[in-house]
Design a protein around this motif. Sequence first.
Motif, short mmCIF file in Angstrom:
data_model
loop_
_atom_site.label_atom_id
_atom_site.label_comp_id
_atom_site.label_asym_id
_atom_site.label_seq_id
_atom_site.Cartn_x
_atom_site.Cartn_y
_atom_site.Cartn_z
N GLN A 111 0.82 -1.21 0.00
CA GLN A 111 0.00 0.00 0.00
C GLN A 111 0.86 1.26 0.00
O GLN A 111 0.40 2.34 -0.38
CB GLN A 111 -0.99 0.01 1.18
CG GLN A 111 -0.37 0.20 2.55
CD GLN A 111 0.19 -1.06 3.19
OE1 GLN A 111 0.34 -2.10 2.56
NE2 GLN A 111 0.51 -0.96 4.48
N ASN B 153 -0.78 -4.77 -6.44
CA ASN B 153 -1.81 -3.85 -5.95
C ASN B 153 -3.00 -3.82 -6.91
O ASN B 153 -4.15 -3.81 -6.46
CB ASN B 153 -1.25 -2.43 -5.79
CG ASN B 153 -0.42 -2.29 -4.54
OD1 ASN B 153 -0.43 -3.14 -3.66
ND2 ASN B 153 0.33 -1.20 -4.47
N HIS C 84 -5.20 -6.86 -6.48
CA HIS C 84 -6.03 -6.73 -5.28
C HIS C 84 -7.18 -5.75 -5.52
O HIS C 84 -8.33 -6.04 -5.19
CB HIS C 84 -5.18 -6.27 -4.10
CG HIS C 84 -5.95 -5.98 -2.86
ND1 HIS C 84 -6.50 -6.99 -2.09
CD2 HIS C 84 -6.31 -4.82 -2.27
CE1 HIS C 84 -7.15 -6.45 -1.08
NE2 HIS C 84 -7.05 -5.13 -1.16
N GLU C 85 -6.88 -4.60 -6.10
CA GLU C 85 -7.90 -3.57 -6.32
C GLU C 85 -8.94 -4.01 -7.34
O GLU C 85 -10.11 -3.65 -7.22
CB GLU C 85 -7.25 -2.27 -6.79
CG GLU C 85 -6.46 -1.56 -5.71
CD GLU C 85 -5.74 -0.34 -6.23
OE1 GLU C 85 -6.14 0.21 -7.28
OE2 GLU C 85 -4.78 0.08 -5.57
N SER C 86 -8.54 -4.77 -8.35
CA SER C 86 -9.47 -5.15 -9.40
C SER C 86 -10.52 -6.15 -8.92
O SER C 86 -11.54 -6.33 -9.58
CB SER C 86 -8.72 -5.72 -10.61
OG SER C 86 -8.16 -6.98 -10.29
N TYR D 24 -12.50 -5.75 -6.68
CA TYR D 24 -13.69 -4.98 -6.30
C TYR D 24 -14.12 -4.12 -7.48
O TYR D 24 -13.31 -3.39 -8.05
CB TYR D 24 -13.37 -4.08 -5.09
CG TYR D 24 -12.79 -4.86 -3.95
CD1 TYR D 24 -13.61 -5.62 -3.11
CD2 TYR D 24 -11.41 -4.88 -3.73
CE1 TYR D 24 -13.06 -6.36 -2.07
CE2 TYR D 24 -10.86 -5.62 -2.70
CZ TYR D 24 -11.70 -6.36 -1.88
OH TYR D 24 -11.16 -7.10 -0.86
N ALA E 150 -12.14 4.75 -11.19
CA ALA E 150 -11.24 3.73 -10.64
C ALA E 150 -10.62 2.92 -11.77
O ALA E 150 -9.41 2.61 -11.72
CB ALA E 150 -11.99 2.82 -9.68
N ASN F 145 -6.67 2.60 -12.67
CA ASN F 145 -6.01 1.30 -12.80
C ASN F 145 -5.33 1.16 -14.17
O ASN F 145 -4.21 0.65 -14.26
CB ASN F 145 -7.01 0.17 -12.59
CG ASN F 145 -7.42 0.03 -11.14
OD1 ASN F 145 -6.83 0.62 -10.25
ND2 ASN F 145 -8.47 -0.75 -10.90
#
Length: 173
Positions: free
Chosen positions: A92, A116, A119-121, A123, A129, A133
Motif C-alpha cells: 500500500q 496492488n 487486489h484492487e481489481s 472490487y 477507478a 487502474n
Amino acid sequence: SVVQCVVCEGDMDAAYQIAVGLFLEFSRDPFTHYRKARSYAGDAWPLRRADIIAVLQKPADGRGGDAHKLADVFVEEKMWEDLLALVQQHPQLASIYGKRLEALFPHEIARVYAANLEHESAYAGGRDAYRANCDMVRTIRKLGCADIAENIIAAWREKYPRRRALMEELDRM
C-alpha cells in the motif's frame, strides 16, 4: 526549550535522546526533530540511525511498526534498497513512495504495482477507478514491463468481461 538548555550545557547525548523521543512521538513535522537528533549524534549517527530504524520496525502494543515514518527515514537517508524492501512488504506504500523507486528498481516496483492492481481489481469500481487502474498499467509498460502489463490486461478481460466501463477503458489502451 529543554533541548536548547541541554545543548548549551554540552550534553549532546541527552539532546539526542530528547530529539529522538520527539521524532518518534509526534507526527507534526517530525523530521525537524530527526535532523536535530542526527546533528546531536555526531560520529555515532550510523549506529543511532540503526537504533531508530529498529524502533520503527518493532511492533508496538500489538500493532505493526510505523511503516510510513520508517519509509520517510529511508527517503531522508537515501536508503533506496531498504525503501524498496519496505514497499514490497507493505504494498500500500507504493502509491506514496513508488515514484521515488521507479528509476532505480523499475521491474521490482512494477511487480508491486501489479500486485496492488490485482487486489484492487477484485472490487468493482466506477469508471474513475478503472481509469486510474489503466493509468497504472500504462506506468508498468513505461517501466519496461510490457509483459506484466499485457498479463494484467488479459486477466481482466477474462475475469471481468461484464464490467463494461473497464472493457471500454482497456480498449482505449
